[in-house]
Design an enzyme around this catalytic site. Structure first.
Site, PDB file in Angstrom:
ATOM      1  N   CYS A 127       0.870  -1.185   0.000  1.00 51.29           N
ATOM      2  CA  CYS A 127       0.000   0.000   0.000  1.00 51.29           C
ATOM      3  C   CYS A 127       0.900   1.226   0.000  1.00 51.29           C
ATOM      4  O   CYS A 127       1.650   1.453   0.949  1.00 51.29           O
ATOM      5  CB  CYS A 127      -0.929   0.005   1.217  1.00 51.29           C
ATOM      6  SG  CYS A 127      -1.787   1.592   1.370  1.00 51.29           S
ATOM      7  N   CYS A 130       0.267   3.699   2.950  1.00 52.70           N
ATOM      8  CA  CYS A 130       0.900   3.316   4.229  1.00 52.70           C
ATOM      9  C   CYS A 130       2.405   3.193   4.070  1.00 52.70           C
ATOM     10  O   CYS A 130       3.119   3.094   5.059  1.00 52.70           O
ATOM     11  CB  CYS A 130       0.442   1.933   4.703  1.00 52.70           C
ATOM     12  SG  CYS A 130      -1.270   1.795   5.121  1.00 52.70           S
ATOM     13  N   CYS A 145      -6.995  -1.304   1.300  1.00 45.91           N
ATOM     14  CA  CYS A 145      -6.415  -0.950   2.596  1.00 45.91           C
ATOM     15  C   CYS A 145      -7.457  -0.136   3.363  1.00 45.91           C
ATOM     16  O   CYS A 145      -7.953   0.865   2.844  1.00 45.91           O
ATOM     17  CB  CYS A 145      -5.142  -0.114   2.367  1.00 45.91           C
ATOM     18  SG  CYS A 145      -4.673   0.814   3.840  1.00 45.91           S
TER      19      CYS A 145
END
Ligand code: MSP
Length: 498
Positions: A127, A130, A145
């Site tokens: 991701c 993140c 996510c």
């Protein structure tokens, strides 16, 4: 006395600061100020910017800006915000700083020499929001996510891996025993639960071919470091690890190795700080952090702030709103907005949990606690004492632990909201005292009795002002000055917000 080392998370340099950042800065600054002023502890406060990684690289590219110019722009914006919030850091680190590159490379080699870095093909999900590797379990029912509501990208590249799995028992023991203290307790339990499911090794580098905005891996010129490996290392760069200079070595020993280290972070990045980071340090034979304070998220109108909900509030919107009012109507002048901001977030948001912001609530509380509360009290007391009392400049010394043990304990537990409530208890009890004893009436019939009441009140207000110093530094100084000079200021501290 041990030295204290306080840090904030370093913010991604890919957008303007949001309320969560501002809250974290103000919270950490207050803790650092408390340790410096009340505990007389030699304290170093570190904050800064996280400037590498795919997220930043892609954003700069999408805006057609050279990535170095892009990150420098945000570093200035964040520094500016710190200044507007009276955040007094000792270093503003940027992960593109030269010394940080050197430290990252040295730390990498130490982990490598321990045998904790090895090469493997990574096939999996990533991701970008993140900057984190994901398993199916981490995703929601749409395969997205949950924090970024985006499907992770599929990666297939040969990377260096860090042997996190090797440290499972070590981490469990440190967290369970409180040698790595996670505050509040329920966050500690979350991490222990997480460890129970087993820890996987983590990919610690990215292929330069696919993503080259990072610190080069010293023993492999095809790779750059994974952004979290680089970002976490900022803390020891700030503490002057691996320096040849004797003074730096002494500082590192005292602030990091033997010191009371505290990381202040939000709940979304606890895994990185409580698992990856101590394992990396231990692998390199360095001390692990002593404490991690995990704050919740600032929500807006009860919901997560998001562009699509249209409820995003920027710190500057709040500061600008109060700025004009302060400059025109308050004795605090240009510091007014920062003081009101700090008041709201420190006294009304529980630092251990999520907390909500709305402009209405802030206005209501401002009027109740600052305009009608502290501001009005100072006004009433000084109006009378200016007329009836001679100037008296010395007030009894405060021995915090002895005179205000609950206050001291609460602040040592980083329960900032609760600590501020003690100060308002003093303010409210002064209001009650005034109502009950009516010094304004008594003084006209019995001057000595009236003066005693006033002296008591003046001392109490002075004490409240002193106790406020870590939270609202300019208010604290200004009230102390007004009381000492025993003179009504030309403008009020906190005019009513109509
Ligand atoms: N760059 C990483 C941190 C690396 S630290 C070695 C990062 N940056 S961030 O800009 O996304 O977040 C910075 C801090 O703000 C983190 O502590 C994060 O938890 C916090 N917050 C992000 N959103 C928040 C709210 N809405 N409310 C409160 N804090 C929030 O993560």
């Amino acid at each position: 006395m041990k030295k204290k080392f306080v840090t904030t998370a370093i913010a991604y340099a890919n957008g303007n600061p949001h309320l969560g950042h501002a809250y974290e800065f103000v919270l950490s600054d207050t803790i650092s100020r408390f340790h410096k002023t009340w505990l007389k502890q030699d304290t170093f406060f570190l904050t800064g910017m996280d400037e590498h990684g795919q997220k930043i690289f892609e954003k700069a590219k999408s805006e057609n800006i050279d990535v170095k110019d892009f990150i420098s722009k945000y570093a200035e914006i964040f520094k500016n915000l710190d200044q507007k919030l009276s955040v007094n850091y000792d270093r503003f680190i940027r992960t593109t700083d030269k010394d940080h590159y050197e430290v990252c490379k040295k730390l990498w080699m130490k982990m490598f020499e321990t045998g904790d870095l090895y090469q493997k093909e990574y096939i999996g999900l990533y991701c970008v929001g993140c900057e984190g590797f994901k398993t199916e379990k981490d995703l929601d029912e749409n395969g997205e996510c949950p924090d970024h509501l985006k499907k992770p990208i599929e990666l297939k590249e040969k990377n260096w891996f860090f042997k996190l799995s090797k440290y499972e028992n070590f981490l469990k023991e440190k967290i369970e025993s409180g040698k790595l203290k996670i505050i509040p307790e329920f966050r500690k339990n979350e991490m222990l639960e997480f460890i129970k499911n087993g820890l996987q090794d983590v990919s610690f580098s990215r292929s330069k071919e696919l993503m080259n905005w990072g610190i080069p891996v010293p023993n492999d010129d095809t790779q750059v470091m994974y952004v979290w490996a680089d970002a976490l290392t900022n803390y020891i760069t700030g503490a002057k690890v691996f320096s040849e200079n004797e003074n730096d070595q002494k500082n590192f020993q005292e602030f990091w190795q033997d010191g009371e280290t505290l990381h202040v972070i939000g709940k979304d990045i606890l895994r990185f700080h409580s698992l990856y980071w101590p394992a990396m340090l231990y692998s390199a034979c360095l001390e692990i952090p002593k404490e991690i304070l995990v704050h919740g998220f600032i929500t807006s109108q009860g919901q997560k702030m998001s562009k699509s909900l249209g409820n995003v509030v920027l710190p500057d919107e709040i500061l600008d709103l109060y700025k004009k009012m302060g400059e025109e109507k308050s004795i605090l002048g240009e510091n007014f907005s920062s003081e009101v901001f700090r008041y709201f977030f420190l006294k009304n948001i529980n630092s251990h949990d999520d907390g909500d912001f709305t402009f209405e609530r802030m206005k209501e509380l401002y009027n109740a606690d600052l305009a009608n509360g502290l501001g009005n009290l100072v006004n009433r007391v000084v109006k009378l004492s200016e007329k009836y009392l001679e100037v008296k400049t010395d007030f009894p010394r405060i021995d915090l632990e002895k005179d205000f043990p609950d206050f001291a304990k609460s602040m040592k537990d980083y329960d900032v909201m609760n600590t501020m409530n003690f100060i308002w208890k003093i303010i409210n009890s002064c209001d009650e005292y005034m109502q009950k004893n009516e010094p304004f009436k008594v003084i006209k019939v019995d001057i000595e009795a009236g003066k005693k009441h006033l002296e008591f009140l003046r001392e109490q207000v002075y004490t409240a002002a002193r106790l406020l110093n870590a939270f609202m530094p300019t208010t604290s100084e200004t009230v102390k000055k007004i009381i000492k000079e025993n003179k009504m200021p030309e403008k009020p501290l906190f005019p009513r917000y109509e």
